[in-house]
Design an enzyme around this catalytic site. Sequence first.
Site, mmCIF file in Angstrom:
data_model
loop_
_atom_site.group_PDB
_atom_site.id
_atom_site.type_symbol
_atom_site.label_atom_id
_atom_site.label_comp_id
_atom_site.label_asym_id
_atom_site.label_seq_id
_atom_site.Cartn_x
_atom_site.Cartn_y
_atom_site.Cartn_z
ATOM 1 N N GLY A 121 32.972 39.350 3.721
ATOM 2 C CA GLY A 121 33.745 38.592 4.692
ATOM 3 C C GLY A 121 33.370 38.865 6.127
ATOM 4 O O GLY A 121 34.083 38.473 7.049
ATOM 5 N N TRP A 149 24.535 41.863 0.824
ATOM 6 C CA TRP A 149 23.286 41.386 1.419
ATOM 7 C C TRP A 149 22.599 42.512 2.198
ATOM 8 O O TRP A 149 22.085 42.311 3.302
ATOM 9 C CB TRP A 149 23.525 40.166 2.314
ATOM 10 C CG TRP A 149 24.281 39.093 1.617
ATOM 11 C CD1 TRP A 149 23.886 38.387 0.514
ATOM 12 C CD2 TRP A 149 25.594 38.628 1.928
ATOM 13 N NE1 TRP A 149 24.865 37.507 0.129
ATOM 14 C CE2 TRP A 149 25.928 37.632 0.980
ATOM 15 C CE3 TRP A 149 26.518 38.953 2.915
ATOM 16 C CZ2 TRP A 149 27.144 36.972 0.995
ATOM 17 C CZ3 TRP A 149 27.738 38.296 2.937
ATOM 18 C CH2 TRP A 149 28.029 37.324 1.980
ATOM 19 N N ASP A 229 19.279 45.116 19.118
ATOM 20 C CA ASP A 229 18.567 44.725 20.333
ATOM 21 C C ASP A 229 17.090 45.094 20.259
ATOM 22 O O ASP A 229 16.234 44.400 20.817
ATOM 23 C CB ASP A 229 19.197 45.391 21.564
ATOM 24 C CG ASP A 229 20.481 44.704 22.002
ATOM 25 O OD1 ASP A 229 20.722 43.562 21.567
ATOM 26 O OD2 ASP A 229 21.233 45.310 22.791
ATOM 27 N N GLY A 329 0.209 18.826 1.466
ATOM 28 C CA GLY A 329 0.585 18.003 0.331
ATOM 29 C C GLY A 329 1.056 18.831 -0.846
ATOM 30 O O GLY A 329 1.461 19.986 -0.710
ATOM 31 N N GLU A 353 20.244 39.468 10.594
ATOM 32 C CA GLU A 353 20.342 40.093 11.923
ATOM 33 C C GLU A 353 20.919 39.126 12.951
ATOM 34 O O GLU A 353 20.549 39.134 14.126
ATOM 35 C CB GLU A 353 18.991 40.650 12.379
ATOM 36 C CG GLU A 353 18.530 41.826 11.537
ATOM 37 C CD GLU A 353 17.302 42.520 12.069
ATOM 38 O OE1 GLU A 353 17.182 42.641 13.310
ATOM 39 O OE2 GLU A 353 16.453 42.935 11.259
ATOM 40 N N SER A 356 21.029 31.891 13.663
ATOM 41 C CA SER A 356 20.625 31.188 14.884
ATOM 42 C C SER A 356 21.838 30.811 15.739
ATOM 43 O O SER A 356 21.784 30.877 16.977
ATOM 44 C CB SER A 356 19.824 29.928 14.520
ATOM 45 O OG SER A 356 18.581 30.272 13.940
#
Length: 384
Positions: A121, A149, A229, A329, A353, A356
């Site tokens: 969560g 994760w 950072d 292709g 991390e 976006s």
Amino acid sequence: MPAFSLEPEQIAWCAELRALAADRLAPLAARGEPGRVNRPLLTELGRLGLLDRLFTSGAVDLCLMRESLARVCTEAETALALQGLGAHPVHAHGTPAQRARWLPRAADGTAVAAFALSEPGAGSDAAALALAAAPDGPGGWRLTGEKCWISNAPEADFYTVFARTGTAGPRGVTAFLLPADRPGLTGEPLDMLAPHPVGRLRLDAVPVTADDLLGAPGEGFRVALTTLDLFRPSVGAFAVGMAQAALDATLAHTARRDAFGGKLKDLQTVAHQVAEMALRTEAARLMVHAAAAAHDAGAPGIPRRAAMAKLLATETAQYVVDAAVQLHGARALHRGHLLEHLYREVRAPRVYEGASEVQRGIIARELYRDLPAAPATAPQEEAR
């Protein structure tokens, strides 16, 4: 280092890294099992001295290593990066005893490190983490909850774990160094799109003491953010390396592929697409170099620069790899093709991390923070 160029010695070192990746690392990566920690690969990274450089060099070197390895062997790049992410908090915030016990083994690849921040969560909203650290006698706690994760879990030998020792929000988070053999710590691997080792951890009253603290109680969020950072620009470097690998493959393919009475590269639409891929890749590379150089120089605006570098580079890599697949292709969709591999690899960096969207939030927050205070009564805009 100027943000827009590399010294000849750095260029030569990057070429050496690519050669080592092809000759010594890629064969070990090929023998690894997807989704599992590749210990022989990690040990070879240590033997080559690359893991030690995680703790003796700055952001620029980290970015050069990650981009160079990613162009040839993404598995080696990821093994190096995950080791650095998990062990850097020990290097930067650990006690002398913690550093003496774990950093030599992290540097030679005999101990696998992991960074355990995300939860079921609390992924992008890291300040919302709920792993509870309940007081347990003088100077001790019991950790109860889940982490999810987590790269290198559940096979890591030690974890940087973030738990809640205080009130809600960032100030209630504390960082701990948690050896994997602590009672109550269990886990399982997760089957993910990219072939990285990622898993879930369960903590059932896992004991920790003051000797396991990384930094002071309540300073865990600072430990996490200073680590991110440093590593966020290098995530951008990983992405740039993948984009360059896709661009290299596309240049070779379009130059030799016969189509419509000539070579594929002779079609203006193809040539313009390749030019756009190259343009975006180079722009992302420059932003990554600038962010890394600013970090090492202690320049202002590090969080904003790091977020910009990660955002631009990961989004660019997604675009470049997708365009490369289109120009190749159907052959690029065959299992085992370089671009099929890159297509699976390139998606995750836009999420981990800090997704976006999180990076955009950081950029906006930092921009408004730097905005001069408005006067008490704003002047009316001039009539036009």
